[in-house]
Design an enzyme around this catalytic site. Structure first.
Site, PDB file in Angstrom:
ATOM      1  N   LYS A  86       1.029  -1.206   0.056  1.00  0.00           N
ATOM      2  CA  LYS A  86      -0.019   0.067   0.302  1.00  0.00           C
ATOM      3  C   LYS A  86       0.600   1.448   0.101  1.00  0.00           C
ATOM      4  O   LYS A  86       1.786   1.429   1.220  1.00  0.00           O
ATOM      5  CB  LYS A  86      -0.674  -0.149   1.859  1.00  0.00           C
ATOM      6  CG  LYS A  86      -2.897  -0.352   1.113  1.00  0.00           C
ATOM      7  CD  LYS A  86      -2.969  -0.498   2.137  1.00  0.00           C
ATOM      8  CE  LYS A  86      -4.171   0.258   2.268  1.00  0.00           C
ATOM      9  NZ  LYS A  86      -5.362   0.184   3.648  1.00  0.00           N
ATOM     10  N   ILE A  87       0.467   2.085  -0.832  1.00  0.00           N
ATOM     11  CA  ILE A  87       1.281   2.950  -1.336  1.00  0.00           C
ATOM     12  C   ILE A  87       0.013   4.146  -1.132  1.00  0.00           C
ATOM     13  O   ILE A  87      -0.402   4.699  -2.294  1.00  0.00           O
ATOM     14  CB  ILE A  87       2.312   3.472  -2.367  1.00  0.00           C
ATOM     15  CG1 ILE A  87       3.395   2.603  -2.224  1.00  0.00           C
ATOM     16  CG2 ILE A  87       3.015   4.801  -2.368  1.00  0.00           C
ATOM     17  CD1 ILE A  87       4.180   2.001  -3.314  1.00  0.00           C
TER      18      ILE A  87
END
Length: 381
Positions: free
Chosen positions: A141-142
């Site tokens: 997750k970014i």
């Protein structure tokens, strides 16, 4: 036997993921049951979820103690706990990953929220997480910040699965979609396979309505002399997030019709699905499943916290609605510029991104503090 509406949603091309993870649901068999019998086909996590799972939960104490004995710093102890849970969840979801030909069955873990504005640090942590956790069905997750998107492009080019989070504006979604495409194009140029990579764009909902409803309530509280103006203001309440999401879906359709996308699809690329996030209704006057009912449609994911999963299984009204009321959605967003309403949607989206990062940084730091306390308690004198 009552219909489980979660299973019904799948027939419309939408996958239901769960926005929750803890060792309790792994060890009790609850997660396995949700996956095998309730139609849950992915997991999303974030620093707030890990804080809730780990802080004050004795189930982690033996591993914390082992970390203390090994002389690990607090942050590494946290990682050892979180990575172990992520691996276990990936293993439980592996059959879904295989049966869906890598469409579903993913477990997301976020890079530290403290590096949301640092491209290089984000890339380095994504590489390390992917390598150390060691599961094909892991999604990194970014955040979809200005610094996050070049990291997304690079990480995709290197063959990792990515969940781009904290997307509020339609423009931020479009930028995310093209970052994914550029990453795939880089990979193709390097002669690498792109058929085994997946990505979702996490588009947030309830926080938008909470912010805008608050602004409308403030205007109404001041007093509105004109009944027509009062009606205009009230007509916007609880409607903006869904309208915004429906417009984003229209942009998704344009992108997948583009020549650049079609060239990648011909090489086996998977579409980057829009994932509806922040789907628990904050206002008790609204339906507790409105962010599910209104956004069912093909090539989408909805990630639900446990209470919303239970509510949806019981009383979701399932139909393909992501493309209904689209003209009305455009009109509603345009109407925010009306001098009588006067809400700057771009400013709201910017506020929400800043707040969103803060809402992950705070629990992350709180978790570190909580773990530090446990480390001291369990450390030999």
């Amino acid at each position: 036997m009552a219909t489980n509406h979660l299973l019904e949603i799948k027939q419309y091309g939408q996958s239901i993921w769960m926005d929750n993870l803890s060792r309790d649901i792994i060890q009790s068999g609850e997660l396995k049951n949700l996956v095998e019998n309730q139609g849950i086909c992915g997991i999303t996590s974030n620093p707030a979820i890990f804080e809730k799972a780990i802080a004050g939960n004795v189930i982690y104490d033996a591993d914390i103690e082992a970390g203390v004995r090994a002389g690990l710093p607090t942050y590494k102890i946290y990682e050892s706990l979180a990575f172990a849970d992520i691996r276990s969840a990936c293993d439980i979801l592996r059959p879904v990953y295989e049966a869906s030909n890598r469409l579903d069955g993913y477990v997301s873990i976020e890079v530290p929220p403290t590096i949301a504005h640092d491209t290089e640090a984000t890339i380095n942590e994504a590489r390390r997480y992917f390598q150390e956790i060691g599961r094909e069905n892991l999604m990194i997750k970014i955040p979809g910040t200005e610094a996050g998107l070049p990291a997304v492009e690079q990480v995709i080019a290197e063959g990792m699965n990515v969940n781009i989070t904290l997307l509020f504006s339609v423009e931020s979604y479009i930028n995310t979609a093209w970052a994914y495409i550029r990453g795939l194009e880089k990979r193709v140029a390097a002669g690498e396979d792109i058929s085994k990579i997946a990505s979702v764009a996490s588009f947030f909902l309830s926080r938008i309505d909470s912010n805008i409803d608050g602004k409308i309530d403030a205007k109404l509280k001041k007093g509105v002399d004109d009944i027509a103006i009062e009606a205009k203001l009230k007509a916007v309440k609880g409607k903006v997030a869904i309208a915004n999401a429906k417009i984003a879906y229209q942009e998704y359709k344009k992108i997948i019709e583009s020549d650049r996308w079609q060239a990648l699809a011909a090489k086996g690329a998977k579409v980057q699905r829009l994932l509806w996030a922040s789907t628990s209704t904050k206002d008790p006057h609204y339906s507790d499943v409105m962010y599910i009912d209104e956004l069912v449609g093909p090539d989408t994911v909805n990630t639900l916290p446990p209470a919303t999963i239970t509510a949806c299984a019981d009383h979701c009204d399932v139909a393909n609605r992501v493309e209904t009321g689209v003209e009305e959605a455009y009109t509603l967003i345009e109407n925010l510029k009306d001098p009588d309403i006067n809400i700057d949607i771009d400013k709201v989206m910017d506020e929400l991104l800043v707040e969103g990062i803060d809402k992950f940084v705070q629990p992350f730091q709180s978790l570190m503090n909580s773990l530090e306390g446990k480390v001291k308690l369990l450390s030999p004198v």
